[in-house]
Design a protein around this motif. Structure first.
Motif, PDB file in Angstrom:
ATOM      1  N   THR A  55       1.080  -1.039   0.282  1.00 35.10           N
ATOM      2  CA  THR A  55       0.364   0.010   0.106  1.00 35.10           C
ATOM      3  C   THR A  55       1.093   1.453  -0.196  1.00 35.10           C
ATOM      4  N   GLY A  56      -0.162   2.686   0.058  1.00 31.43           N
ATOM      5  CA  GLY A  56       1.111   3.807   0.121  1.00 31.43           C
ATOM      6  C   GLY A  56       1.476   4.378  -1.104  1.00 31.43           C
ATOM      7  N   GLY A  57       1.884   5.321  -1.673  1.00 28.52           N
ATOM      8  CA  GLY A  57       2.231   5.903  -2.922  1.00 28.52           C
ATOM      9  C   GLY A  57       2.914   5.034  -3.409  1.00 28.52           C
ATOM     10  N   THR A  58       3.967   4.589  -3.498  1.00 31.22           N
ATOM     11  CA  THR A  58       4.379   3.368  -4.951  1.00 31.22           C
ATOM     12  C   THR A  58       3.973   2.607  -5.038  1.00 31.22           C
ATOM     13  N   GLY A  59       3.499   1.942  -3.809  1.00 31.32           N
ATOM     14  CA  GLY A  59       2.602   0.722  -4.077  1.00 31.32           C
ATOM     15  C   GLY A  59       3.763  -0.265  -4.903  1.00 31.32           C
ATOM     16  N   ALA A  60       4.675  -0.438  -4.012  1.00 28.85           N
ATOM     17  CA  ALA A  60       5.667  -1.626  -4.997  1.00 28.85           C
ATOM     18  C   ALA A  60       5.505  -2.942  -4.554  1.00 28.85           C
ATOM     19  N   TYR A  61       4.989  -3.551  -5.645  1.00 29.05           N
ATOM     20  CA  TYR A  61       5.514  -4.966  -5.809  1.00 29.05           C
ATOM     21  C   TYR A  61       6.385  -5.812  -4.937  1.00 29.05           C
ATOM     22  N   VAL A  62       5.980  -6.963  -4.180  1.00 24.39           N
ATOM     23  CA  VAL A  62       6.941  -8.387  -3.426  1.00 24.39           C
ATOM     24  C   VAL A  62       6.041  -9.408  -4.689  1.00 24.39           C
ATOM     25  N   LEU A  63       7.347 -10.243  -5.749  1.00 27.65           N
ATOM     26  CA  LEU A  63       7.449 -11.171  -6.171  1.00 27.65           C
ATOM     27  C   LEU A  63       7.895 -12.881  -5.826  1.00 27.65           C
ATOM     28  N   ASP A  64       7.741 -13.682  -6.457  1.00 24.12           N
ATOM     29  CA  ASP A  64       7.714 -14.461  -6.088  1.00 24.12           C
ATOM     30  C   ASP A  64       9.080 -15.392  -6.307  1.00 24.12           C
ATOM     31  N   ARG A  65      10.373 -15.245  -5.393  1.00 23.55           N
ATOM     32  CA  ARG A  65      11.495 -15.170  -5.760  1.00 23.55           C
ATOM     33  C   ARG A  65      12.161 -16.373  -7.142  1.00 23.55           C
ATOM     34  N   THR A  66      10.876 -17.591  -6.255  1.00 25.71           N
ATOM     35  CA  THR A  66      11.697 -19.455  -7.114  1.00 25.71           C
ATOM     36  C   THR A  66      11.287 -18.770  -8.336  1.00 25.71           C
ATOM     37  N   ALA A  67       9.873 -18.806  -8.742  1.00 27.90           N
ATOM     38  CA  ALA A  67       9.353 -18.149 -10.350  1.00 27.90           C
ATOM     39  C   ALA A  67      10.420 -17.308 -10.578  1.00 27.90           C
ATOM     40  N   VAL A  68      11.210 -15.968 -10.453  1.00 24.42           N
ATOM     41  CA  VAL A  68      11.335 -15.147 -10.974  1.00 24.42           C
ATOM     42  C   VAL A  68      13.083 -16.010 -11.327  1.00 24.42           C
ATOM     43  N   GLU A  69      13.583 -16.345 -10.594  1.00 24.81           N
ATOM     44  CA  GLU A  69      14.730 -17.572 -11.018  1.00 24.81           C
ATOM     45  C   GLU A  69      14.626 -18.651 -11.577  1.00 24.81           C
ATOM     46  N   ALA A  70      13.144 -19.372 -11.708  1.00 26.17           N
ATOM     47  CA  ALA A  70      12.811 -20.077 -12.593  1.00 26.17           C
ATOM     48  C   ALA A  70      12.397 -19.516 -14.582  1.00 26.17           C
ATOM     49  N   MET A  71      12.257 -18.257 -14.231  1.00 28.84           N
ATOM     50  CA  MET A  71      12.327 -17.106 -15.310  1.00 28.84           C
ATOM     51  C   MET A  71      13.591 -17.220 -16.001  1.00 28.84           C
ATOM     52  N   ALA A  72      14.459 -16.643 -15.288  1.00 25.03           N
ATOM     53  CA  ALA A  72      15.951 -16.367 -15.409  1.00 25.03           C
ATOM     54  C   ALA A  72      16.362 -17.458 -15.893  1.00 25.03           C
ATOM     55  N   ALA A  73      16.134 -18.645 -16.144  1.00 23.37           N
ATOM     56  CA  ALA A  73      16.999 -19.875 -16.234  1.00 23.37           C
ATOM     57  C   ALA A  73      16.634 -20.205 -16.950  1.00 23.37           C
ATOM     58  N   GLU A  74      15.292 -19.961 -18.280  1.00 23.47           N
ATOM     59  CA  GLU A  74      14.682 -20.292 -19.077  1.00 23.47           C
ATOM     60  C   GLU A  74      14.794 -19.383 -19.506  1.00 23.47           C
ATOM     61  N   ARG A  75      15.470 -17.760 -19.715  1.00 23.34           N
ATOM     62  CA  ARG A  75      15.459 -16.747 -20.236  1.00 23.34           C
ATOM     63  C   ARG A  75      16.912 -17.077 -20.871  1.00 23.34           C
ATOM     64  N   ALA A  76      18.044 -17.646 -19.926  1.00 25.52           N
ATOM     65  CA  ALA A  76      19.095 -17.819 -20.207  1.00 25.52           C
ATOM     66  C   ALA A  76      19.606 -19.065 -21.300  1.00 25.52           C
TER      67      ALA A  76
END
Length: 62
Positions: A40-61
């Protein structure tokens, strides 16, 4: 519902994926990154699932 044990920021995800920060922010907003929460708040930062992001990074590599 799966239990998320490891999270990261959009900034972390942009580094892992080799993307400009603005692209990672847009991807989070559009649902292309695994968002688990939006702060919440002015910036409304997103919190991401690190494991899924790491899997995406491996796939992109490939």
């Amino acid at each position: 519902m799966p239990v998320i044990t490891s999270v990261c920021s959009v900034s972390d995800a942009s580094a892992m994926l080799g993307l400009p920060l603005s692209t990672a922010q847009r991807w989070a907003r559009l649902g292309r990154l695994p968002v688990v929460a939006k702060m919440t708040g002015g910036t409304g930062a997103y919190v991401l699932d690190r494991t899924a992001v790491e899997a995406m990074a491996a796939e992109r590599a490939r």
